[in-house]
Design an enzyme around this catalytic site. Structure first.
Site, short mmCIF file in Angstrom:
data_model
loop_
_atom_site.label_atom_id
_atom_site.label_comp_id
_atom_site.label_asym_id
_atom_site.label_seq_id
_atom_site.Cartn_x
_atom_site.Cartn_y
_atom_site.Cartn_z
N GLU A 81 -2.09 8.13 4.28
CA GLU A 81 -1.37 8.12 5.56
C GLU A 81 -1.64 9.35 6.42
OE1 GLU A 81 0.11 7.08 2.77
OE2 GLU A 81 0.79 5.06 3.25
N HIS A 133 12.47 3.49 -0.09
CA HIS A 133 11.86 2.51 0.80
C HIS A 133 12.84 1.95 1.81
CE1 HIS A 133 8.78 2.66 -2.28
NE2 HIS A 133 7.99 1.91 -1.56
#
Lengths: 356, 467
Positions: free
Chosen positions: B200, B269
C-alpha cells in the site's frame, strides 16, 4: 573489473568503479569516465561552484536569521547532481529528490534568485514562500521536489517513471535519496514494482555516509548500498561521487540501460557532506580530522580544477568563473533579502486547485 | 572591506547564545572551513566555521559572554592587504522583525465571529455553491447497485480520458476483491487496470507521483484499514503539494475503497476513517450513500484537479438504488442532499448512516415527528450552509455517524451549530455514534457497538423533549 571497495571507508575512494556483481545477470555496461571538452569542463565547474557558493551563502543567511526552520546544505556533494543531471534530457526526463534539494535545482538551471527567495520565505520564492528549503518544485523544469519525508520521493519518483512509461514519452525519472532513506520500507516496495513493470527510473543513493548522526555502518546490515536492489534483480553501480566525470560517465551507462527498456538501475554515489545534517547539527558524531581529510584529498571542485588545468584551462579563466559566480550568488542573496514577504491573503490560496 | 562575523543562529529557535570559546586570536590567518569559535545554543555546543579567507581583525565579544543576541557582530575578518576596520553598528537582526510579523498574522486570523472562514476560505461563499443538475423530465431510472454505479463511473471516465487508470490489489484479473472493478480489465486492458503487489505505501506513493507527473490515477485500497500504511502519501504527498508549491504542482488522484464497519471482521478491519481525512486541508473527502450519488460523485472526483479520498461502504455495495439513465451523470462536490424534507428535527448523516436515519425518520413519522434527513455526501469541504438552513427551520439537530464519537464529523457539526446556529437551537445537539471501543467480533457485542435506527429514534425524541 574492479574489486568491491573496502567497507567503512570514511573518505570516498578515488575510483570510478562498479564492483563485480554478485550474479552473472546482464547489467549496464561498465562505465568509463566522461571525456569532457574544455567547454563542458567549464560548465561543470561553473555549476558545481554555483552550488557551493550558493550553499555557503545560504548558511550565512541562516546564521543571520534570514532563513528559518530546517536548512540542509549540499556542500561536498556537488559533483553528484551536476554529473548526473548533465546527462539527462531536460525536455523529457524528470527529477525528484528529498529535502537536501538546493543543489539539484541549481544543477537543473533553475534561477538561484527564486530558490534563495524561497529560503528566505518571500513571495518571489519558487513556492511563493509557502514551501521553504525542503519543499521546492519546478514543473516547468520537470523537477518534482523537494520532499520532506525521508524516502517518500522514491515511491513518488517511481510514479513519475510509471507516467513516462504509460505515456510512452521516452522520459526517464531520476529519484535521489540518501543512505538513510535506503533503509525505508517504501524504497523496497518501489524497487519491486519498478523492476516488475520495467519502469524507466534511475534510483540514486547519495551515500554521504551519515543519516543525520548515524553512520552507514551503524544503520545498514548491507552497507554496500549499490547491492540493495539485488533481490529485486535491479543492477547496481557504485560510483565515486566526488569525481564529476566519473559520475557523468556512470550516468550515461545507466541511461543506456534504462532507455533501452530494461528497467531500473540503482546507482550508489559515494560522497560526503562537509556541513552538519542541517544547520542546527553540531556534528559531534564524526571527527574534525575526518571532514578535513575529505576536503583535502577528495574535494570535488579541487579535483575538477586539476582536470581543467590538465586540459589547458588557465588559472585566469578559473578566477573569472569564481568572480562571475560570486556575483550571481550575491545578487540572489540581495534579491532574497529585499523581496517582500507574501501577502497575508496568500495564507488561504492554493489549498485546493478548484472551488467547490 | 572587512567582513563582519555575526553571532549565528544555529538552530531554528535560537535567539541568543553563549560565546563559549574563541579558537582564533586577532591577527590569525584563517581560511574557509577553519573553526573560529565554539558557541552554545539552546540545543548543543556548535562549532562556528569561517566561510571566507582572511585575517582575524578585531574580536568584539569576549569568550565566556552569555546571552549574545543573534546577529551581533562578534568579530571582523579582513582580506589580504586590508586594514582592520571598526565594525559598522550592528544592523537590527532579522529575528527581531519576525515576532511583529507573526503578531500581524494572528491579528488578521479569522475571528470566531466568522468561523466559516477558519479553514474553508478556499471555496466560494456557501450560497454560491452549485446545486445538483436538474434531471430532465422523462429521464429513465435504472436500478443499479452501488458496486455497479461505481464501476460504471470509472468506466465512463476512463473512456473519456486516457490519463485515468485504476491501480490496486486484485483490481484486474481477480475483478476486484469486492468486484467493484469487475470488467474493467476486459475493456481497458492491463495498461490501465493494474494489479499491484500487496504494498500500500508503495503504490499509494507511486500513484501520487504519477498524478504529479500528469496522469489521473484511481488508487483502490482493498479497504481503508490498509490505507493507514499509506496515509503518509495521502496526506504529506498528495494533500500538501499544491499549497507547498505555491499552486505550481498538482496531485489529481482518487484514493478509493470501502471504509467503516463491515460484518464480523473484528477491530482491525472495521473503522471509519472519515474524520481523519476530513481534518486535512488540501484533501476532498467524499462518502456517498446511494448508487446515484456514488456514480455522480465518483465521476466528479476523477475529474477534480484536487486529491480526493472517496470512502465507500462494503455493506452498501450490494444495495440497489435508482440511478438516472443519463450519458454523463456528474454531481457537484461539496454539496449535501436533502434526502427527506421535514419540519420538526434535522438528522444529518453520511454513508451507511443515511439509511439508518431514513429508517428512523419513517418510524418517527408514524409517531407524528416530521424529520428532515440530510446526506452530507462530501465531508470536506462540508456543506454547512445546507445543515444550518435546515436547523433554522427545525431548531433541532441530531447527527448520525457510523464511527467513533470522539473527534468525529458529529463533533465538528455540533461545533458548527454552536458557532453559526446557536440562536436557532431549541435544544442541545445530540449525536448517535458507535460505542467508543474497538469493534468486537462476537455478534451480540458487535451489534451493541454499532449504531441502529432505534438509537436514532431515541435521540430525536430526546432533543424534541428538551425543546
Amino acid at each position: 573489473m574492479a574489486k568491491a571497495p573496502a567497507r567503512s571507508t570514511a573518505a570516498p575512494k578515488k575510483t570510478a568503479s562498479t564492483p563485480a556483481p554478485a550474479t552473472n545477470r546482464e547489467g549496464p555496461r561498465d562505465p568509463i569516465p566522461y571525456d569532457a571538452t574544455p567547454a563542458e569542463l567549464e560548465k561543470f565547474y561553473r555549476e558545481m561552484l554555483l552550488i557551493r557558493r550558493f550553499e555557503e551563502k545560504a548558511g550565512q543567511l541562516y546564521g543571520l536569521g534570514l532563513i528559518g526552520g530546517f536548512c540542509h546544505l549540499y556542500i561536498g556533494q556537488e559533483a553528484v547532481a551536476v554529473g548526473l543531471q548533465s546527462a539527462l534530457d531536460g525536455d523529457k526526463d524528470s527529477v525528484i529528490t528529498g529535502y537536501r534539494d538546493h543543489g539539484h535545482m541549481l544543477a537543473y538551471g533553475i534561477d538561484p534568485k527564486v530558490i534563495m527567495a524561497e529560503l528566505t520565505g518571500r513571495a518571489a520564492g519558487i513556492s511563493r514562500g509557502k514551501g521553504g528549503s525542503m519543499h521546492m518544485f519546478s514543473v516547468e523544469h520537470k523537477f518534482y521536489g523537494g520532499h520532506g519525508i525521508v524516502g517518500a520521493q522514491v515511491s513518488l519518483g517511481t510514479g513519475l517513471a510509471f507516467a513516462h512509461k504509460y505515456r510512452d514519452d521516452g522520459g526517464v525519472a531520476m529519484s535521489y535519496f540518501g543512505d538513510g532513506a535506503s533503509n525505508q520500507g517504501q524504497v523496497y516496495e518501489s524497487f519491486n514494482m519498478a523492476e516488475l513493470w520495467k519502469l524507466p527510473i534511475i534510483f540514486v543513493i547519495e551515500n554521504n555516509q551519515y543519516a543525520m548522526g548515524t553512520s552507514v555502518n551503524r544503520s545498514s546490515a548491507e552497507d554496500q548500498l549499490y547491492r540493495r536492489g539485488e533481490s529485486f534483480r535491479i543492477p547496481g553501480m557504485q560510483v565515486d561521487g566526488m569525481d564529476v566525470l566519473a559520475v557523468r560517465g556512470a550516468a550515461e551507462a545507466a541511461l543506456e540501460w534504462v532507455r533501452a527498456g530494461k528497467g531500473p538501475v540503482l546507482m550508489e554515489l559515494k560522497t560526503y557532506r562537509y556541513r552538519g545534517h542541517s544547520m542546527s547539527d553540531p556534528a559531534k558524531y564524526r571527527s574534525r580530522e575526518e571532514v578535513q581529510a575529505v576536503r583535502d584529498k577528495s574535494d570535488a571542485l579541487e579535483h575538477l580544477k586539476r582536470v581543467m588545468e590538465g586540459a589547458g584551462i588557465g588559472e585566469d579563466k578559473i578566477k573569472d568563473i569564481d568572480k562571475e559566480i560570486r556575483a550571481i550568488v550575491a545578487e540572489s542573496a540581495d534579491f532574497a533579502e529585499s523581496a517582500p514577504e507574501p501577502e497575508l491573503h496568500d495564507l488561504y490560496t492554493d489549498v485546493l486547485v478548484e472551488q467547490y | 572591506m572587512a567582513i563582519e562575523l555575526k553571532m549565528p543562529a544555529l538552530s531554528p529557535t535560537m535567539e541568543e547564545g553563549t560565546l563559549a570559546k574563541w579558537l582564533v586570536k586577532e591577527g590569525d590567518t584563517v581560511k574557509s572551513g577553519d573553526i573560529l569559535a565554539e558557541i552554545e545554543t539552546d540545543k548543543a555546543t556548535m562549532e562556528f566555521e569561517a566561510i571566507d579567507e582572511g585575517i582575524v581583525g578585531q574580536i568584539l565579544v569576549a569568550e565566556g559572554t552569555d546571552n549574545v543576541k543573534v546577529g551581533t557582530v562578534i568579530a571582523t575578518i579582513t582580506g589580504e592587504g586590508e586594514e582592520a576596520a571598526a565594525p559598522a553598528p550592528a544592523a537590527a537582526p532579522a529575528k527581531d522583525v519576525a515576532p511583529a510579523q507573526a503578531g500581524a498574522v494572528s491579528a488578521n486570523a479569522p475571528t470566531p465571529a466568522v468561523p466559516a472562514s477558519a479553514g474553508t476560505t478556499e471555496k466560494a461563499a456557501p450560497t454560491e455553491r452549485a446545486s445538483d443538475p436538474a434531471i430532465p423530465a422523462g429521464t429513465a431510472m435504472v436500478r443499479l447497485t452501488v458496486r455497479e454505479a461505481l464501476r460504471d463511473a470509472m468506466a465512463e471516465e476512463m473512456r473519456a480520458d486516457d490519463r485515468v487508470f485504476v491501480m490496486g490489489e486484485e483490481v484486474a484479473e481477480y475483478q476486484g476483491a469486492y468486484k467493484v472493478t469487475q470488467g474493467l480489465l476486459d475493456e481497458f486492458g492491463a495498461r490501465r487496470v493494474i494489479d499491484t503487489p500487496i504494498t500500500e505505501y508503495g503504490f499509494a506513493g507511486l500513484g501520487a507521483g504519477a498524478a504529479m507527473g500528469g496522469l489521473k490515477p484511481i488508487i483502490e485500497f482493498m479497504t481503508f484499514n490498509f490505507a493507514m500504511q499509506a496515509i503518509d502519501h495521502i496526506i504529506n504527498s498528495a494533500a500538501k503539494t499544491n499549497y507547498m508549491s505555491g499552486g505550481q504542482m498538482r496531485c489529481p488522484i482518487v484514493f478509493r475503497g470501502p471504509n467503516g464497519a463491515a460484518s464480523r471482521v473484528g477491530a482491525q478491519h472495521s473503522q471509519n476513517f472519515a474524520p481523519w481525512y476530513a481534518s486535512v486541508p488540501g484533501l476532498i473527502v467524499i462518502a456517498p450513500y446511494d448508487a446515484a450519488d456514488a456514480k455522480g460523485l465518483m465521476k466528479a472526483a476523477i475529474r477534480s484537479e484536487d486529491p480526493v479520498v472517496f470512502l465507500e461502504n462494503e455493506l452498501l455495495y450490494g444495495r440497489g438504488f435508482d440511478v438516472p439513465d443519463l450519458p454523463d451523470h456528474v454531481l457537484p462536490i461539496g454539496k449535501a442532499r436533502i434526502m427527506r424534507a421535514g419540519s420538526d428535527v434535522t438528522i444529518v448523516s453520511y454513508s451507511i448512516g443515511v439509511g439508518l436515519a431514513l429508517e428512523a425518520a419513517d418510524q418517527l413519522a408514524a409517531e407524528g415527528i416530521d424529520a428532515e434527513v440530510i446526506d452530507l455526501r462530501t465531508l470536506r469541504p462540508l456543506d454547512t450552509a445546507t445543515v444550518l438552513a435546515s436547523l433554522k427551520k427545525t431548531n433541532h439537530l441530531v447527527i448520525v455517524e457510523e464511527g467513533w464519537p470522539v473527534c468525529s464529523i458529529a463533533s465538528e457539526l455540533a461545533m458548527v451549530a454552536m458557532e453559526q446556529g446557536f440562536d436557532d437551537l431549541d435544544a442541545p445537539v445530540l449525536r448517535v455514534c458507535n460505542e467508543d471501543v474497538p469493534l468486537p467480533y462476537a455478534a451480540n457485542l458487535e451489534k451493541a457497538a454499532l449504531i441502529d435506527a432505534p438509537r436514532v429514534v431515541a435521540a430525536v425524541k430526546a432533543v424534541r423533549n428538551r425543546g
